[in-house]
Design a protein around this motif. Sequence first.
Motif, PDB file in Angstrom:
ATOM      1  N   PHE A  58       0.833  -1.207   0.000  1.00 28.95           N
ATOM      2  CA  PHE A  58       0.000   0.000   0.000  1.00 28.95           C
ATOM      3  C   PHE A  58       0.866   1.254   0.000  1.00 28.95           C
ATOM      4  N   PHE A  59       1.828   1.333   0.923  1.00 28.24           N
ATOM      5  CA  PHE A  59       2.709   2.499   0.992  1.00 28.24           C
ATOM      6  C   PHE A  59       3.567   2.612  -0.260  1.00 28.24           C
ATOM      7  N   GLY A  60       4.007   1.470  -0.761  1.00 27.24           N
ATOM      8  CA  GLY A  60       4.861   1.498  -1.942  1.00 27.24           C
ATOM      9  C   GLY A  60       4.165   2.016  -3.185  1.00 27.24           C
ATOM     10  N   SER A  61       2.842   1.950  -3.215  1.00 27.85           N
ATOM     11  CA  SER A  61       2.094   2.388  -4.394  1.00 27.85           C
ATOM     12  C   SER A  61       1.723   3.866  -4.349  1.00 27.85           C
ATOM     13  N   GLN A  62       2.049   4.540  -3.236  1.00 29.40           N
ATOM     14  CA  GLN A  62       1.646   5.939  -3.094  1.00 29.40           C
ATOM     15  C   GLN A  62       2.737   6.902  -3.560  1.00 29.40           C
ATOM     16  N   THR A  63       2.278   8.117  -3.880  1.00 29.31           N
ATOM     17  CA  THR A  63       3.195   9.234  -4.094  1.00 29.31           C
ATOM     18  C   THR A  63       3.099  10.143  -2.866  1.00 29.31           C
ATOM     19  N   LYS A  64       3.959  11.111  -2.800  1.00 26.67           N
ATOM     20  CA  LYS A  64       3.908  12.046  -1.673  1.00 26.67           C
ATOM     21  C   LYS A  64       2.557  12.745  -1.625  1.00 26.67           C
ATOM     22  N   TYR A  65       2.040  13.088  -2.788  1.00 22.94           N
ATOM     23  CA  TYR A  65       0.756  13.786  -2.894  1.00 22.94           C
ATOM     24  C   TYR A  65      -0.391  12.896  -2.418  1.00 22.94           C
ATOM     25  N   GLY A  87     -10.779  13.700  -4.195  1.00 20.95           N
ATOM     26  CA  GLY A  87     -11.375  13.050  -3.033  1.00 20.95           C
ATOM     27  C   GLY A  87     -11.442  11.538  -3.175  1.00 20.95           C
ATOM     28  N   LEU A  88     -11.565  11.057  -4.413  1.00 19.00           N
ATOM     29  CA  LEU A  88     -11.679   9.614  -4.634  1.00 19.00           C
ATOM     30  C   LEU A  88     -10.333   8.898  -4.596  1.00 19.00           C
ATOM     31  N   LEU A  89      -9.235   9.623  -4.717  1.00 21.01           N
ATOM     32  CA  LEU A  89      -7.915   8.977  -4.699  1.00 21.01           C
ATOM     33  C   LEU A  89      -7.683   8.179  -3.411  1.00 21.01           C
ATOM     34  N   PRO A  90      -7.917   8.755  -2.216  1.00 24.90           N
ATOM     35  CA  PRO A  90      -7.745   7.952  -1.001  1.00 24.90           C
ATOM     36  C   PRO A  90      -8.695   6.759  -0.937  1.00 24.90           C
ATOM     37  N   ALA A  91      -9.939   6.955  -1.392  1.00 22.74           N
ATOM     38  CA  ALA A  91     -10.915   5.868  -1.365  1.00 22.74           C
ATOM     39  C   ALA A  91     -10.454   4.710  -2.236  1.00 22.74           C
ATOM     40  N   HIS A  92      -9.964   5.026  -3.434  1.00 22.39           N
ATOM     41  CA  HIS A  92      -9.501   3.976  -4.342  1.00 22.39           C
ATOM     42  C   HIS A  92      -8.244   3.306  -3.807  1.00 22.39           C
ATOM     43  N   ALA A  93      -7.370   4.080  -3.168  1.00 20.49           N
ATOM     44  CA  ALA A  93      -6.140   3.506  -2.613  1.00 20.49           C
ATOM     45  C   ALA A  93      -6.460   2.484  -1.527  1.00 20.49           C
ATOM     46  N   VAL A  94      -7.395   2.847  -0.635  1.00 19.52           N
ATOM     47  CA  VAL A  94      -7.774   1.922   0.436  1.00 19.52           C
ATOM     48  C   VAL A  94      -8.497   0.701  -0.144  1.00 19.52           C
ATOM     49  N   SER A  95      -9.339   0.918  -1.149  1.00 20.53           N
ATOM     50  CA  SER A  95     -10.049  -0.198  -1.776  1.00 20.53           C
ATOM     51  C   SER A  95      -9.084  -1.146  -2.474  1.00 20.53           C
ATOM     52  N   HIS A  96      -8.060  -0.595  -3.136  1.00 19.61           N
ATOM     53  CA  HIS A  96      -7.058  -1.444  -3.778  1.00 19.61           C
ATOM     54  C   HIS A  96      -6.286  -2.263  -2.745  1.00 19.61           C
ATOM     55  N   GLY A 100     -12.800   1.813   2.453  1.00 20.32           N
ATOM     56  CA  GLY A 100     -12.733   2.421   1.130  1.00 20.32           C
ATOM     57  C   GLY A 100     -14.099   2.885   0.655  1.00 20.32           C
ATOM     58  N   SER A 101     -15.122   2.067   0.896  1.00 23.23           N
ATOM     59  CA  SER A 101     -16.480   2.437   0.486  1.00 23.23           C
ATOM     60  C   SER A 101     -16.971   3.656   1.254  1.00 23.23           C
ATOM     61  N   LYS A 102     -16.631   3.735   2.538  1.00 19.71           N
ATOM     62  CA  LYS A 102     -17.045   4.893   3.351  1.00 19.71           C
ATOM     63  C   LYS A 102     -16.448   6.177   2.789  1.00 19.71           C
ATOM     64  N   LEU A 103     -15.168   6.147   2.453  1.00 18.41           N
ATOM     65  CA  LEU A 103     -14.519   7.340   1.891  1.00 18.41           C
ATOM     66  C   LEU A 103     -15.154   7.729   0.553  1.00 18.41           C
ATOM     67  N   PHE A 111      -0.271  10.218  -0.582  1.00 17.85           N
ATOM     68  CA  PHE A 111      -0.132   9.836   0.825  1.00 17.85           C
ATOM     69  C   PHE A 111      -0.666  10.943   1.731  1.00 17.85           C
ATOM     70  N   LYS A 112      -0.417  12.205   1.380  1.00 18.58           N
ATOM     71  CA  LYS A 112      -0.950  13.324   2.157  1.00 18.58           C
ATOM     72  C   LYS A 112      -2.478  13.338   2.100  1.00 18.58           C
ATOM     73  N   LEU A 113      -3.024  13.043   0.918  1.00 19.03           N
ATOM     74  CA  LEU A 113      -4.483  12.997   0.785  1.00 19.03           C
ATOM     75  C   LEU A 113      -5.080  11.898   1.662  1.00 19.03           C
ATOM     76  N   ILE A 114      -4.418  10.737   1.672  1.00 16.83           N
ATOM     77  CA  ILE A 114      -4.912   9.617   2.476  1.00 16.83           C
ATOM     78  C   ILE A 114      -4.869   9.972   3.956  1.00 16.83           C
ATOM     79  N   THR A 115      -3.749  10.553   4.390  1.00 15.96           N
ATOM     80  CA  THR A 115      -3.616  10.951   5.799  1.00 15.96           C
ATOM     81  C   THR A 115      -4.704  11.953   6.189  1.00 15.96           C
ATOM     82  N   LYS A 116      -4.955  12.890   5.297  1.00 13.22           N
ATOM     83  CA  LYS A 116      -5.974  13.912   5.560  1.00 13.22           C
ATOM     84  C   LYS A 116      -7.378  13.305   5.605  1.00 13.22           C
TER      85      LYS A 116
END
Length: 282
Positions: A45-52, A157-166, A223-226, A54-59
């Motif tokens: 999961f972390f390996g697939s993120q960019t700095k941008y 807004g959907l980027l974090p949702a898709h990341a968690v779903s993946h 992921g669905s909640k986000l 990852f900040k969105l997911i944290t937020k």
Amino acid sequence: MYLLIGLIVVFSSVIVGYTVAHGEWSVLFQPAELIIILGCGLGAFFGSQTKYTFKLITKSLKYLFSDPGSSKERYLDTLALLYTLFTKMHREGVISVESDVEKPESSPIFSKYPNISKNTTLVNFIGDTLRVYLTTGDPADINSLMDVDMRTMQGEGLLPAHAVSHMAESMPGMGIVACVLGVVLAMGNINEPPEILGHYIAAALVGTFIGILSCYGLFGPMGSKLENYVSEEHFYFNAVKEAVSAAIRGATPLIAVEYGRRAIPYPFRPRFAEMEERLRSA
């Protein structure tokens, strides 16, 4: 709140069901399997993120256990704020709201609705749109500009949702990895008595269980909640967009906010009489 209740129901069902079936809890306690599954899943999961991203997911983590706050009252306050702006534009000219959109924090119109004006994204959405119209005086592309803005907000807004779903989708595979390693251990002890060999095989199968449960019972719902959070906010901004677009096209203030009211989802949509009563006090 709903996510928390859902997670409690999921894990309570597993616990109660396994207990009713007289399952042995010590077999399910497999720290090695947990380390492999969660470690590999989170690492990928972390390996697939960019700095941008990852900040969105944290937020976005704060949205997991919160709600957008959609309600009839929220929509009524928003329509009242827009009606006040549109009325000023209609009576005194578009230029009269320049100070309101340039410095919304000191605007008496925005200050009258603190619960709405604290949403800086919304205030900027309204302000930037009216600012462009004040500058150009051309309503032709305003609607398209708002669409672009909303698509950008929704996509972000959907980027974090898709990341968690993946990540959720990867968990059954990580469970299989842990299970295969468990089978390898079992095969290495093939000469052991059946009760010992059975313990190794059961421990291996626990890996598959953990992977599937964490996918469909834990990370999948997150992921669905986000995603639902983003969709609900999109409905809200769409109602604002319809009202602002109508006002810029030259509709009267009442007709403009009626466009916005018609874009509100039915569970939160006030009746016209309710909106009219609120506007009288605006």
